[in-house]
Scaffold this active site. Structure first.
Site, short mmCIF file in Angstrom:
data_model
loop_
_atom_site.label_atom_id
_atom_site.label_comp_id
_atom_site.label_asym_id
_atom_site.label_seq_id
_atom_site.Cartn_x
_atom_site.Cartn_y
_atom_site.Cartn_z
N ASN A 182 0.80 -1.76 0.60
CA ASN A 182 -0.07 0.11 0.61
C ASN A 182 1.14 1.11 -0.02
O ASN A 182 1.79 1.60 1.16
CB ASN A 182 -0.87 -0.03 1.31
CG ASN A 182 -1.88 1.18 1.46
OD1 ASN A 182 -2.14 2.25 0.17
ND2 ASN A 182 -2.14 1.29 2.31
N LYS A 233 0.49 4.31 -0.55
CA LYS A 233 -0.37 5.43 -0.09
C LYS A 233 -0.38 6.58 -0.03
O LYS A 233 -0.35 6.97 -1.36
CB LYS A 233 0.18 5.56 1.68
CG LYS A 233 -0.35 3.96 2.51
CD LYS A 233 -0.37 4.83 4.52
CE LYS A 233 -0.26 3.34 4.96
NZ LYS A 233 0.11 3.75 5.92
N HIS A 261 -9.43 0.92 5.64
CA HIS A 261 -7.69 0.96 6.32
C HIS A 261 -8.47 2.01 7.41
O HIS A 261 -9.19 2.44 7.20
CB HIS A 261 -6.87 1.43 4.79
CG HIS A 261 -5.34 1.64 5.63
ND1 HIS A 261 -5.05 2.60 6.69
CD2 HIS A 261 -4.91 0.59 5.07
CE1 HIS A 261 -4.24 2.74 6.77
NE2 HIS A 261 -3.65 0.94 5.52
N GLU A 272 -6.53 4.11 8.18
CA GLU A 272 -6.32 5.50 8.10
C GLU A 272 -8.06 6.54 7.31
O GLU A 272 -8.51 7.65 7.87
CB GLU A 272 -5.58 6.32 7.26
CG GLU A 272 -3.99 5.82 7.91
CD GLU A 272 -2.62 5.06 7.08
OE1 GLU A 272 -1.62 5.52 7.25
OE2 GLU A 272 -3.19 5.75 5.52
N GLU A 328 -5.17 -5.48 10.72
CA GLU A 328 -4.10 -3.99 11.14
C GLU A 328 -4.16 -3.10 12.71
O GLU A 328 -5.48 -2.60 12.36
CB GLU A 328 -3.91 -2.90 9.80
CG GLU A 328 -5.52 -2.59 9.55
CD GLU A 328 -5.41 -1.25 9.06
OE1 GLU A 328 -4.05 -1.05 8.25
OE2 GLU A 328 -6.10 -0.93 8.40
N GLY A 343 2.95 2.69 11.83
CA GLY A 343 4.24 3.66 12.03
C GLY A 343 4.67 4.03 13.30
O GLY A 343 5.49 4.56 12.84
N SER A 393 3.04 -2.08 10.89
CA SER A 393 4.30 -2.05 10.55
C SER A 393 5.39 -3.28 10.08
O SER A 393 6.52 -3.48 11.11
CB SER A 393 5.07 -1.19 12.15
OG SER A 393 4.61 0.50 11.75
#
Length: 243
Positions: A11, A13, A97, A99, A167, A173, A205
């Site tokens: 991904n 991003k 996701h 985010e 996730e 991150g 991560s």
């Protein structure tokens, strides 16, 4: 995992211009000529889908979108439909996701609608689920993820149209990762709620250092890779670790 081939998905991003993206895709495609045991997927920004798809053509590496709108078309400025992704050469799309859920406020219902849109367009939906640190510390992580699956995965799911990506939000991150026991427990719980044979990826991560241990776990079918997918050698190292 005998009947579930590994999948390593990158991904990218919101990273990469045309020149950098093409160079990265070429580097990954070159490495993919070496023996590997898993399926590979690259999900670049929407602006790069067509040129990256052209670079990956014939490599066996699949192309995916990072998100899609639930509608086929319409007055939705800045959005991309699943049909547009399919037309650009995609076979997969990431939905839900963390985010998107936590920064953009997407609900389970939103994710379910996008999953249905992906299926409508003939795409495999990679549905992301995961708990926050507060939910993990409150010992409700499994309940939270189970509820996300119930609300995000529509009826009619099948192993060839659905991938689940677990996730842990608190690990993305940060360089932190759950214990192997935590990952095994969560993946086993997820598996009890989805069709037999559905692949479950770990995405928190993932890097060349921790990938071998994570991908060796029987319940883990691959990885959804963020930052490490922006370096061809790191992405390939993770792919080599997959069964």
């Amino acid at each position: 995992m005998a009947d579930r081939k590994g999948l390593v998905a990158g991904n990218w991003k919101m990273n990469g211009g045309r020149a950098d993206g093409i160079a990265l895709a070429r580097a990954i495609a070159e490495r993919a000529t070496e023996p590997h045991a898993c399926d590979l997927l690259v999900c670049p920004p929407a602006t790069l889908l067509v040129p990256i798809g052209e670079v990956l053509g014939g490599s066996g590496i699949a192309l995916g979108g990072q998100d899609c709108h639930e509608a086929t078309s319409g007055a939705f400025t800045g959005c991309t439909s699943a049909e547009m992704l399919k037309d650009a050469g995609c076979s997969h799309v990431i939905v839900g996701h963390s985010e998107r859920r936590h920064t953009c406020g997407e609900s389970d219902a939103d994710v379910q609608a996008k999953t249905l849109a992906a299926w409508r367009a003939g795409l495999v939906a990679i549905v992301c689920v995961g708990e926050t640190l507060a939910e993990r510390e409150a010992d409700i992580a499994i309940a939270v993820v189970s509820n996300q699956i119930a609300g995000s995965v529509p009826d009619g799911a099948a192993a060839d149209t659905l991938v689940i990506a677990y996730e842990p939000v608190w690990a993305i991150g940060t360089g932190l990762t759950p214990t192997r026991a935590d990952v095994t427990e969560m993946h086993a719980s997820i598996r009890s709620h989805i069709p037999a044979g559905t692949r479950i990826l770990y995405g928190g991560s993932v890097n060349p250092k921790n990938a071998p241990g994570i991908l060796a776990l029987p319940e883990v079918d691959g990885a959804l890779v963020g930052g490490a997918s922006l370096k061809a050698e790191d992405f390939w190292a993770i792919a080599r670790a997959a069964r």
